[in-house]
Write a protein that holds these residues in place. Structure first.
Motif, mmCIF file in Angstrom:
data_model
loop_
_atom_site.group_PDB
_atom_site.id
_atom_site.type_symbol
_atom_site.label_atom_id
_atom_site.label_comp_id
_atom_site.label_asym_id
_atom_site.label_seq_id
_atom_site.Cartn_x
_atom_site.Cartn_y
_atom_site.Cartn_z
ATOM 1 N N LEU A 54 13.780 -15.704 25.056
ATOM 2 C CA LEU A 54 13.768 -14.231 24.971
ATOM 3 C C LEU A 54 12.341 -13.737 24.734
ATOM 4 C CD1 LEU A 54 15.190 -11.502 24.886
ATOM 5 C CD2 LEU A 54 15.627 -11.910 22.443
ATOM 6 N N PHE A 55 11.611 -14.401 23.872
ATOM 7 C CA PHE A 55 10.227 -14.033 23.599
ATOM 8 C C PHE A 55 9.387 -14.065 24.869
ATOM 9 C CE2 PHE A 55 5.857 -15.263 22.637
ATOM 10 C CZ PHE A 55 5.477 -14.251 21.768
ATOM 11 N N VAL A 56 9.522 -15.138 25.640
ATOM 12 C CA VAL A 56 8.770 -15.266 26.891
ATOM 13 C C VAL A 56 9.122 -14.121 27.832
ATOM 14 C CG1 VAL A 56 8.500 -16.659 28.989
ATOM 15 C CG2 VAL A 56 8.338 -17.733 26.753
ATOM 16 N N ALA A 57 10.407 -13.825 27.970
ATOM 17 C CA ALA A 57 10.822 -12.730 28.859
ATOM 18 C C ALA A 57 10.214 -11.404 28.417
ATOM 19 C CB ALA A 57 12.344 -12.631 28.899
ATOM 20 N N CYS A 58 10.196 -11.161 27.128
ATOM 21 C CA CYS A 58 9.685 -9.881 26.615
ATOM 22 C C CYS A 58 8.163 -9.778 26.680
ATOM 23 C CB CYS A 58 10.158 -9.667 25.184
ATOM 24 S SG CYS A 58 11.924 -9.339 25.053
ATOM 25 N N THR A 59 7.491 -10.890 26.668
ATOM 26 C CA THR A 59 6.027 -10.848 26.688
ATOM 27 C C THR A 59 5.456 -10.887 28.104
ATOM 28 O OG1 THR A 59 5.905 -13.246 26.330
ATOM 29 C CG2 THR A 59 5.761 -11.816 24.376
ATOM 30 N N ARG A 60 6.286 -10.724 29.094
ATOM 31 C CA ARG A 60 5.810 -10.657 30.479
ATOM 32 C C ARG A 60 5.303 -9.257 30.819
ATOM 33 N NH1 ARG A 60 4.173 -14.941 30.722
ATOM 34 N NH2 ARG A 60 4.459 -14.609 28.524
ATOM 35 N N ALA A 61 5.571 -8.273 29.958
ATOM 36 C CA ALA A 61 5.182 -6.885 30.220
ATOM 37 C C ALA A 61 3.754 -6.622 29.749
ATOM 38 C CB ALA A 61 6.137 -5.935 29.508
ATOM 39 N N ARG A 62 2.936 -6.039 30.641
ATOM 40 C CA ARG A 62 1.583 -5.649 30.259
ATOM 41 C C ARG A 62 1.562 -4.272 29.613
ATOM 42 N NH1 ARG A 62 0.517 -7.202 35.636
ATOM 43 N NH2 ARG A 62 0.239 -5.003 36.111
ATOM 44 N N GLU A 63 2.373 -3.328 30.119
ATOM 45 C CA GLU A 63 2.302 -1.945 29.656
ATOM 46 C C GLU A 63 3.571 -1.423 28.994
ATOM 47 O OE1 GLU A 63 0.912 0.631 32.779
ATOM 48 O OE2 GLU A 63 -0.577 -0.840 33.419
ATOM 49 N N ALA A 64 4.730 -1.784 29.520
ATOM 50 C CA ALA A 64 5.969 -1.211 28.993
ATOM 51 C C ALA A 64 7.087 -2.252 28.995
ATOM 52 C CB ALA A 64 6.395 -0.014 29.827
ATOM 53 N N LEU A 65 7.865 -2.240 27.923
ATOM 54 C CA LEU A 65 9.005 -3.140 27.785
ATOM 55 C C LEU A 65 10.215 -2.321 27.374
ATOM 56 C CD1 LEU A 65 10.372 -5.969 27.458
ATOM 57 C CD2 LEU A 65 9.537 -5.900 25.072
ATOM 58 N N ARG A 66 11.337 -2.570 28.027
ATOM 59 C CA ARG A 66 12.608 -1.947 27.651
ATOM 60 C C ARG A 66 13.614 -3.068 27.464
ATOM 61 N NH1 ARG A 66 15.130 3.352 27.818
ATOM 62 N NH2 ARG A 66 12.940 3.870 27.807
ATOM 63 N N VAL A 67 14.248 -3.119 26.305
ATOM 64 C CA VAL A 67 15.276 -4.115 26.023
ATOM 65 C C VAL A 67 16.574 -3.358 25.795
ATOM 66 C CG1 VAL A 67 16.039 -5.950 24.456
ATOM 67 C CG2 VAL A 67 13.605 -5.691 24.972
#
Length: 85
Positions: A54-67
């Motif tokens: 999950l951490f890896v998936a969430c840290t793929r965003a450079r500018e914006a993340l939505r979970v």
């Protein structure tokens, strides 16, 4: 736009990322986690592996993340969904 699984995101980077379905009962994936009654140490290793995914998936965003999630959020999201226990 690109759609992929959390397993396929390792090594990639995107301007914006949406990680959907991070719900209790879905993340961590039950079939990927050994029961604590069967092997407590393996259970903890499996949980750490699922959290890392999950951490890896969430840290793929450079500018914006939505979970997002439906129903109750994954217990992995407790630090951000319940910041004051």
């Amino acid at each position: 736009m690109r759609i992929g699984t959390m397993h396929r995101m390792k090594g990639l980077e995107f301007r914006c990322v949406a990680v959907a379905g991070v719900s209790d009962g879905t993340v961590p994936m039950k079939s990927a986690v050994t029961s604590v009654e069967v092997d407590a140490q393996q259970h903890q290793e499996d949980m750490n592996s699922e959290l890392s995914l999950l951490f890896v998936a969430c840290t793929r965003a450079r500018e914006a993340l939505r979970v997002s999630w439906h129903g109750a959020p994954s217990p992995f999201l407790a630090p951000v969904t319940n910041p004051h226990p």
